[in-house]
Design a protein around this motif. Structure first.
Motif, PDB file in Angstrom:
ATOM      1  N   LEU A   1       0.807  -1.212   0.000  1.00 55.07           N
ATOM      2  CA  LEU A   1       0.000   0.000   0.000  1.00 55.07           C
ATOM      3  C   LEU A   1       0.843   1.266   0.000  1.00 55.07           C
ATOM      4  CD1 LEU A   1      -2.973   0.906   0.087  1.00 55.07           C
ATOM      5  CD2 LEU A   1      -2.776   1.002   2.578  1.00 55.07           C
ATOM      6  N   TYR A   2       2.108   1.175   0.462  1.00 52.97           N
ATOM      7  CA  TYR A   2       2.899   2.379   0.658  1.00 52.97           C
ATOM      8  C   TYR A   2       4.202   2.423  -0.143  1.00 52.97           C
ATOM      9  CZ  TYR A   2      -0.126   2.658   4.762  1.00 52.97           C
ATOM     10  OH  TYR A   2      -1.210   2.698   5.604  1.00 52.97           O
ATOM     11  N   THR A   3       4.472   1.452  -0.980  1.00 56.48           N
ATOM     12  CA  THR A   3       5.785   1.383  -1.600  1.00 56.48           C
ATOM     13  C   THR A   3       6.060   2.520  -2.581  1.00 56.48           C
ATOM     14  OG1 THR A   3       4.812  -0.200  -3.161  1.00 56.48           O
ATOM     15  CG2 THR A   3       6.120  -1.095  -1.362  1.00 56.48           C
ATOM     16  N   GLY A   4       5.053   3.245  -3.057  1.00 52.67           N
ATOM     17  CA  GLY A   4       5.293   4.380  -3.928  1.00 52.67           C
ATOM     18  C   GLY A   4       5.548   5.667  -3.186  1.00 52.67           C
ATOM     19  N   ASP A   5       5.464   5.647  -1.868  1.00 53.40           N
ATOM     20  CA  ASP A   5       5.677   6.824  -1.044  1.00 53.40           C
ATOM     21  C   ASP A   5       7.175   7.000  -0.798  1.00 53.40           C
ATOM     22  OD1 ASP A   5       5.798   8.760   0.889  1.00 53.40           O
ATOM     23  OD2 ASP A   5       4.155   7.952   2.083  1.00 53.40           O
ATOM     24  N   PRO A   6       7.767   8.178  -1.122  1.00 53.79           N
ATOM     25  CA  PRO A   6       9.208   8.347  -0.921  1.00 53.79           C
ATOM     26  C   PRO A   6       9.630   8.337   0.538  1.00 53.79           C
ATOM     27  CG  PRO A   6       8.185  10.410  -1.560  1.00 53.79           C
ATOM     28  CD  PRO A   6       7.141   9.349  -1.739  1.00 53.79           C
ATOM     29  N   THR A   7       8.690   8.530   1.481  1.00 50.82           N
ATOM     30  CA  THR A   7       9.038   8.449   2.896  1.00 50.82           C
ATOM     31  C   THR A   7       8.888   7.035   3.452  1.00 50.82           C
ATOM     32  OG1 THR A   7       6.782   8.946   3.681  1.00 50.82           O
ATOM     33  CG2 THR A   7       8.215  10.815   3.186  1.00 50.82           C
ATOM     34  N   PHE A   8       8.545   6.086   2.575  1.00 44.71           N
ATOM     35  CA  PHE A   8       8.261   4.711   3.000  1.00 44.71           C
ATOM     36  C   PHE A   8       9.409   4.110   3.804  1.00 44.71           C
ATOM     37  CE2 PHE A   8       8.765   0.173   1.901  1.00 44.71           C
ATOM     38  CZ  PHE A   8       7.614  -0.338   2.462  1.00 44.71           C
ATOM     39  N   PHE A   9      10.630   4.190   3.268  1.00 46.77           N
ATOM     40  CA  PHE A   9      11.769   3.556   3.933  1.00 46.77           C
ATOM     41  C   PHE A   9      12.228   4.345   5.155  1.00 46.77           C
ATOM     42  CE2 PHE A   9      11.934   2.107  -0.466  1.00 46.77           C
ATOM     43  CZ  PHE A   9      12.028   0.743  -0.292  1.00 46.77           C
ATOM     44  N   GLU A  10      11.770   5.575   5.298  1.00 46.82           N
ATOM     45  CA  GLU A  10      12.199   6.406   6.413  1.00 46.82           C
ATOM     46  C   GLU A  10      11.338   6.196   7.655  1.00 46.82           C
ATOM     47  OE1 GLU A  10      11.975  10.349   4.925  1.00 46.82           O
ATOM     48  OE2 GLU A  10      13.224   9.924   3.181  1.00 46.82           O
ATOM     49  N   ARG A  11      10.027   5.965   7.476  1.00 43.70           N
ATOM     50  CA  ARG A  11       9.127   5.999   8.612  1.00 43.70           C
ATOM     51  C   ARG A  11       8.648   4.642   9.090  1.00 43.70           C
ATOM     52  NH1 ARG A  11       3.553   6.464   6.655  1.00 43.70           N
ATOM     53  NH2 ARG A  11       3.480   6.505   4.384  1.00 43.70           N
ATOM     54  N   PHE A  12       8.812   3.582   8.279  1.00 47.92           N
ATOM     55  CA  PHE A  12       8.265   2.296   8.700  1.00 47.92           C
ATOM     56  C   PHE A  12       9.036   1.672   9.849  1.00 47.92           C
ATOM     57  CE2 PHE A  12       4.675   0.150   6.736  1.00 47.92           C
ATOM     58  CZ  PHE A  12       4.222   1.165   5.926  1.00 47.92           C
ATOM     59  N   PHE A  13      10.280   2.080  10.028  1.00 49.93           N
ATOM     60  CA  PHE A  13      11.042   1.520  11.136  1.00 49.93           C
ATOM     61  C   PHE A  13      11.298   2.548  12.233  1.00 49.93           C
ATOM     62  CE2 PHE A  13      12.098  -1.607   7.850  1.00 49.93           C
ATOM     63  CZ  PHE A  13      11.871  -2.775   8.556  1.00 49.93           C
ATOM     64  N   GLN A  14      10.526   3.641  12.235  1.00 46.50           N
ATOM     65  CA  GLN A  14      10.593   4.539  13.371  1.00 46.50           C
ATOM     66  C   GLN A  14      10.060   3.822  14.604  1.00 46.50           C
ATOM     67  OE1 GLN A  14       8.460   8.086  12.344  1.00 46.50           O
ATOM     68  NE2 GLN A  14      10.120   8.906  11.096  1.00 46.50           N
ATOM     69  N   PRO A  15      10.700   3.982  15.753  1.00 49.45           N
ATOM     70  CA  PRO A  15      10.287   3.228  16.954  1.00 49.45           C
ATOM     71  C   PRO A  15       8.835   3.508  17.315  1.00 49.45           C
ATOM     72  CG  PRO A  15      12.423   4.275  17.283  1.00 49.45           C
ATOM     73  CD  PRO A  15      11.884   4.823  16.001  1.00 49.45           C
ATOM     74  N   GLU A  16       8.107   2.450  17.598  1.00 44.56           N
ATOM     75  CA  GLU A  16       6.727   2.561  18.069  1.00 44.56           C
ATOM     76  C   GLU A  16       6.728   2.482  19.586  1.00 44.56           C
ATOM     77  OE1 GLU A  16       2.340   2.455  17.508  1.00 44.56           O
ATOM     78  OE2 GLU A  16       4.051   2.992  16.238  1.00 44.56           O
ATOM     79  N   THR A  17       6.083   3.448  20.232  1.00 45.79           N
ATOM     80  CA  THR A  17       6.048   3.466  21.691  1.00 45.79           C
ATOM     81  C   THR A  17       4.802   2.735  22.193  1.00 45.79           C
ATOM     82  OG1 THR A  17       4.889   5.596  21.696  1.00 45.79           O
ATOM     83  CG2 THR A  17       7.297   5.649  21.803  1.00 45.79           C
ATOM     84  N   TYR A  18       4.999   1.894  23.200  1.00 46.64           N
ATOM     85  CA  TYR A  18       3.896   1.169  23.834  1.00 46.64           C
ATOM     86  C   TYR A  18       3.967   1.456  25.332  1.00 46.64           C
ATOM     87  CZ  TYR A  18       3.393  -1.417  19.454  1.00 46.64           C
ATOM     88  OH  TYR A  18       3.198  -1.763  18.138  1.00 46.64           O
ATOM     89  N   ALA A  19       3.349   2.564  25.719  1.00 44.15           N
ATOM     90  CA  ALA A  19       3.389   2.979  27.132  1.00 44.15           C
ATOM     91  C   ALA A  19       2.267   2.358  27.946  1.00 44.15           C
ATOM     92  CB  ALA A  19       3.309   4.503  27.224  1.00 44.15           C
ATOM     93  N   GLY A  20       1.398   1.564  27.297  1.00 45.43           N
ATOM     94  CA  GLY A  20       0.323   0.899  28.013  1.00 45.43           C
ATOM     95  C   GLY A  20      -0.977   1.658  28.046  1.00 45.43           C
ATOM     96  N   GLY A  21      -1.008   2.859  27.458  1.00 50.36           N
ATOM     97  CA  GLY A  21      -2.227   3.654  27.481  1.00 50.36           C
ATOM     98  C   GLY A  21      -3.044   3.501  26.214  1.00 50.36           C
TER      99      GLY A  21
END
Length: 464
Positions: A240-260
């Motif tokens: 769904l996102y492979t044509g987006d030039p920011t694809f490789f930059e944002r998919f591995f940004q850390p996801e925070t799971y603070a429990g909320g």
């Protein structure tokens, strides 16, 4: 401008250049390997290698700071050498006046090779004008100026390229203007707007008979985003996102799971018009309009996330950047067009001890189609089914397009801060798959193929 807002899709695509990931290191490199095979039982698998390098200078006492992003694909299409394809490289100069908060300031950006980071729309499936001039003779470059404050942002950008003109027998330079911005109405609600004006250049068929007819384009995009609680990142949906030039930059940004709890809802719509040839009146131009809209919702509770996306695109919108079908021509008056409508639901759960996030995704799509398409053998009456711009299949005469159903098992695996893996195994039921075979008279005719397909996509990334 809160940090949590910066993780949301509407902001990632608004400015339009993506904000650099905060880091103390002056340089950061990413190497990504992407392998895709939509049907393991047929030919057509592909691989790509993406390399990116981001660098920045320390902010000077005057508030100035220089940044650069080098992003390109590396491929070997033949045995003669290696090909480099730019994927949104740019240079930026930032100025933050004394007393302004972090993230505020004035940014001057140069996009020297491609302009895919500057576009209309907000969400990738319904974004457009990533390339403004389809008949450019060289690079399409752009200059962008953006002003960011605590609760609002405004930008103006100018794209430029030399475009082939068959009437003048030369390639004059043409320009496309984009402008827009956003406003935080409340801490939870953001509104955004964009507009564009451009001329794609001379219509080739009119130039061949010595008549000057151009393709003017006017368009606007409006968007709204509501968010509460923790930020909710992207789901694992590589196709769904492979044509987006920011694809490789944002998919591995850390996801925070603070429990909320966290939730967001975004809504957008685009309307565009362009001048094309009237197919039934000789060398007369008509105005073709197209539109698209998308609704996206995200929810997070603890380590569980859910995503929903629904969008619609008219056929004229899908073909807007080509432009037209056939090229530079409006649809015939007796041709029945049908818009693409798609809905996706996905859910995943993060296993913190393993750094693993497995998930499941289901998508149902009614593809765009054109009945009585002006293609095929003379006297034929085919229906063309469109998967994207100029990506179509022809159904046998008398056949109607069917729904496309996709089910995916997805996984994201974060191996520390250095390596990440995204993978998906998909099952697709597409009753619109065809191939051409000769009939009893020797003429090629479309023939239906097996509707079921199993595919595999994998993305590996290393960061330094």
């Amino acid at each position: 401008m809160t940090v949590s807002f910066l993780t949301l899709p509407l902001l990632l695509l608004l400015g339009q250049s993506s904000e650099p990931t905060p880091t103390e290191a002056p340089f950061q490199a990413r190497l990504s390997f992407y392998a895709s095979d939509e049907d393991i039982d047929t030919d057509g698998s592909g691989t790509a290698f993406h390399a990116a390098l981001e660098g920045h200078t320390p902010e000077l006492p005057s508030g100035l700071r220089a940044e650069a992003t080098l992003s390109f694909f590396l491929s070997t299409p033949n045995t003669q050498g290696i090909t480099l394809q730019d994927f949104g490289s740019n240079l930026r100069l930032r100025y933050r006046p004394s007393g302004w908060e972090a993230g505020e300031g004035l940014v001057l950006a140069v996009h020297p090779l491609t302009t895919s980071r500057l576009y209309m729309g907000f969400t990738y499936p319904v974004s457009w004008e990533r390339t403004a001039f389809p008949r450019k003779t060289g690079n399409e470059s752009a200059l962008e100026l953006r002003l960011s404050r605590q609760r609002w942002d405004a930008f103006v950008a100018l794209k430029s390229a030399r475009v082939t003109d068959d009437l003048l027998f030369e390639a004059p330079r043409r320009y496309a203007l984009l402008a827009g911005g956003f406003l935080d109405v409340t801490p939870e609600l953001r509104l955004a707007a964009k507009g564009t004006v451009l001329n794609r250049g001379q219509i080739p068929s009119a130039a061949n008979v010595g008549i000057e007819l151009h393709v003017p384009v006017r368009g606007a995009s409006l968007g709204a985003l509501w968010h509460r609680g923790e930020p909710v990142g992207n789901n694992v949906d590589l196709t769904l996102y492979t044509g987006d030039p920011t694809f490789f930059e944002r998919f591995f940004q850390p996801e925070t799971y603070a429990g909320g709890f966290g939730a967001s809802v975004s809504l957008e719509g685009s309307l565009v018009s362009q001048g094309l040839l009237e197919p039934e009146v000789y060398l007369q131009r008509t105005l073709q309009t197209g539109g698209a809209g998308a609704l996206e919702a995200r929810v997070k509770q603890g380590f569980w996330r859910a995503h929903a996306l629904a969008y619609v695109r008219t056929l004229s919108f899908i073909q807007i950047d080509v432009p037209g079908f056939p090229p530079y021509q409006d649809f015939l008056s007796d041709a029945e067009t049908r818009a693409e409508v798609s809905g996706t639901l996905s859910s995943d759960y993060h296993l913190q001890d393993w750094g693993l996030t497995p998930g499941l995704l289901v998508r149902v799509t009614r593809p765009a189609s054109l009945r009585n398409a002006p293609v095929g053998a003379p006297g034929s009456n085919y229906t063309a089914v469109f998967q994207g711009p100029n990506m179509l299949t022809l159904l046998p005469e008398g056949e109607d397009p069917g729904l496309v159903v996709t089910v995916k098992a997805t996984a994201r695996w974060d191996l520390g801060a250095i390596v990440g893996v995204l993978a998906e195994v998909s099952y697709t039921h597409d009753p619109n798959r065809t191939t051409f075979e000769d009939d009893v008279t020797g003429l090629p005719r479309p023939v239906l193929q097996p509707a079921n397909a199993v595919g595999v996509n994998v993305l590996l990334q290393a960061r330094f």
